[in-house]
Design a protein around this motif. Sequence first.
Motif, short mmCIF file in Angstrom:
data_model
loop_
_atom_site.label_atom_id
_atom_site.label_comp_id
_atom_site.label_asym_id
_atom_site.label_seq_id
_atom_site.Cartn_x
_atom_site.Cartn_y
_atom_site.Cartn_z
N CYS A 14 0.83 -1.20 0.00
CA CYS A 14 0.00 0.00 0.00
C CYS A 14 0.87 1.25 0.00
O CYS A 14 0.39 2.34 0.37
CB CYS A 14 -0.93 0.01 1.22
SG CYS A 14 -1.88 -1.50 1.42
N VAL A 19 -2.15 2.25 -8.04
CA VAL A 19 -3.17 1.21 -7.94
C VAL A 19 -4.10 1.29 -9.15
O VAL A 19 -4.86 2.26 -9.27
CB VAL A 19 -3.99 1.36 -6.64
CG1 VAL A 19 -5.06 0.28 -6.55
CG2 VAL A 19 -3.08 1.31 -5.41
N TRP A 29 -12.62 6.95 -6.06
CA TRP A 29 -11.33 7.42 -5.53
C TRP A 29 -11.26 8.95 -5.62
O TRP A 29 -10.84 9.63 -4.67
CB TRP A 29 -10.19 6.79 -6.32
CG TRP A 29 -8.86 6.85 -5.65
CD1 TRP A 29 -7.97 7.90 -5.68
CD2 TRP A 29 -8.24 5.84 -4.84
NE1 TRP A 29 -6.85 7.60 -4.95
CE2 TRP A 29 -6.98 6.35 -4.42
CE3 TRP A 29 -8.62 4.57 -4.44
CZ2 TRP A 29 -6.11 5.61 -3.62
CZ3 TRP A 29 -7.75 3.84 -3.64
CH2 TRP A 29 -6.52 4.36 -3.24
N CYS A 87 -0.46 5.00 0.70
CA CYS A 87 -1.82 5.20 0.19
C CYS A 87 -2.59 6.06 1.19
O CYS A 87 -2.48 5.85 2.41
CB CYS A 87 -2.51 3.85 0.03
SG CYS A 87 -4.26 3.99 -0.42
N ASN A 89 -5.42 5.82 2.10
CA ASN A 89 -6.35 5.01 2.89
C ASN A 89 -5.65 4.08 3.88
O ASN A 89 -6.32 3.34 4.61
CB ASN A 89 -7.21 4.16 1.94
CG ASN A 89 -8.00 5.01 0.98
OD1 ASN A 89 -8.73 5.91 1.41
ND2 ASN A 89 -7.84 4.78 -0.31
N LEU A 90 -4.33 4.12 3.89
CA LEU A 90 -3.59 3.24 4.81
C LEU A 90 -3.48 3.93 6.18
O LEU A 90 -2.90 5.01 6.31
CB LEU A 90 -2.19 2.96 4.25
CG LEU A 90 -1.32 1.98 5.03
CD1 LEU A 90 -1.97 0.60 5.09
CD2 LEU A 90 0.06 1.88 4.39
N CYS A 96 -6.57 -0.96 6.17
CA CYS A 96 -7.12 -0.15 5.08
C CYS A 96 -8.41 0.53 5.55
O CYS A 96 -9.34 -0.14 6.02
CB CYS A 96 -7.41 -1.05 3.88
SG CYS A 96 -8.23 -0.18 2.53
N ILE A 98 -10.68 1.82 3.80
CA ILE A 98 -11.83 1.55 2.91
C ILE A 98 -11.88 0.05 2.59
O ILE A 98 -12.22 -0.34 1.48
CB ILE A 98 -11.75 2.39 1.62
CG1 ILE A 98 -10.44 2.12 0.85
CG2 ILE A 98 -11.91 3.87 1.91
CD1 ILE A 98 -10.48 2.59 -0.60
N ARG A 102 -12.39 -1.52 -0.98
CA ARG A 102 -11.07 -1.38 -1.60
C ARG A 102 -11.10 -1.90 -3.03
O ARG A 102 -11.90 -2.79 -3.36
CB ARG A 102 -10.00 -2.09 -0.76
CG ARG A 102 -10.08 -3.59 -0.74
CD ARG A 102 -9.27 -4.12 0.41
NE ARG A 102 -9.13 -5.58 0.39
CZ ARG A 102 -10.08 -6.45 0.66
NH1 ARG A 102 -11.30 -6.04 0.95
NH2 ARG A 102 -9.82 -7.75 0.64
N PRO A 103 -10.22 -1.35 -3.89
CA PRO A 103 -10.23 -1.74 -5.31
C PRO A 103 -9.96 -3.24 -5.51
O PRO A 103 -9.33 -3.90 -4.67
CB PRO A 103 -9.09 -0.90 -5.90
CG PRO A 103 -8.96 0.28 -4.99
CD PRO A 103 -9.29 -0.23 -3.62
N CYS A 106 -6.42 -4.47 -5.10
CA CYS A 106 -5.99 -4.65 -3.71
C CYS A 106 -6.48 -5.99 -3.16
O CYS A 106 -5.81 -6.61 -2.34
CB CYS A 106 -6.52 -3.52 -2.84
SG CYS A 106 -6.00 -1.87 -3.38
S1 SF4 Z 1 -5.68 -1.96 0.33
FE1 SF4 Z 1 -6.46 0.06 1.00
S2 SF4 Z 1 -4.68 1.10 1.84
FE2 SF4 Z 1 -3.90 -0.57 0.57
S3 SF4 Z 1 -3.54 0.32 -1.47
FE3 SF4 Z 1 -5.60 -0.58 -1.45
S4 SF4 Z 1 -6.94 1.14 -0.91
FE4 SF4 Z 1 -4.86 1.74 -0.30
#
Ligand code: SF4
Length: 268
Positions: A14, A19, A29, A87, A89-90, A96, A98, A102-103, A106
């Motif tokens: 992350c 990403v 996003w 990231c 979101n980390l 994470c 989200i 999350r995508p 991920c």
């Molecule tokens: S898992 Fe979450 S924190 Fe890690 S890269 Fe994906 S969106 Fe970002």
Amino acid sequence: MQLNFACTQCGRCCQGHRVPLSVHEAMAWLRRGGDVHLLCDAVVWPAEPPAGDALAAYRRERSFAAASAAMAVRVGVILAASFPGRCPNLMDDQRCAIYAERPLVCRIYPASINPFEPLGTESKACPPEAWDARGPAFVRAGRLVDEATHALIDQARHLAMQEIPAKQRLCDALGIRVAAMANEGFAVHRPPRAALLAALEASCAAMATQADPVVPVPALPGDWCLLSARAATLEILAEIDAYALDACQAGQLGVEYLDLQPPDGAAG
Ligand code: SF4
Ligand code: SF4
């Protein structure tokens, strides 16, 4: 080939990466205040490749037809969440923020959407202890074990094909006409967040009104500029009358050149 894997939740995957996102993930996003860039690459496509060329078929389904001067090309576009370092979101505890949304990429990591990417440990951010032989089975006989991950990969591949017309419209709407030669690099476009979100929303709206979303929109003729940092590639592109420029001129075109290979003459 046999691999075992257990995520250590180290958070390395992350950090310091781009990403790849689907169109809807990119919109989400951007709405969260993140940045999304467009990574464009292209291959010359003078004729359809022979049936059975799996690599060409994969490239074809993830790109749209275009032209660079007189030469037919196919252009690929990756929407990528971009962040320097961690990231956004980390969280501090490496979780994470989200997680539930999350995508796909991920969710799939450290496996890959690309069927031609080897299922090894070398290119992955995971620490050695994540691959400890006492962990759960990850790869057996060269195949991913986890069926849920297979389903996510199938979903991501299907989306990548389905979204090609939206990405072509996106390039038209944002005036994007610069791509790097595939396997050498990417031309990185950084449109303003609001403009990109509006263009994505318009592309999705156009997709929603189309009976068959996989039908490509017509390509604008002859106007893609191809970037390369390699003298040999530039020579070939000149011979086939493509519109090509040295990657060192990327800045003048308003893009960043992301080099995937060592420059001419470099070791390795
Ligand atoms: S898992 Fe979450 S924190 Fe890690 S890269 Fe994906 S969106 Fe970002
Ligand atoms: S780098 Fe690998 S081990 Fe670390 S959090 Fe990401 S998937 Fe888990």
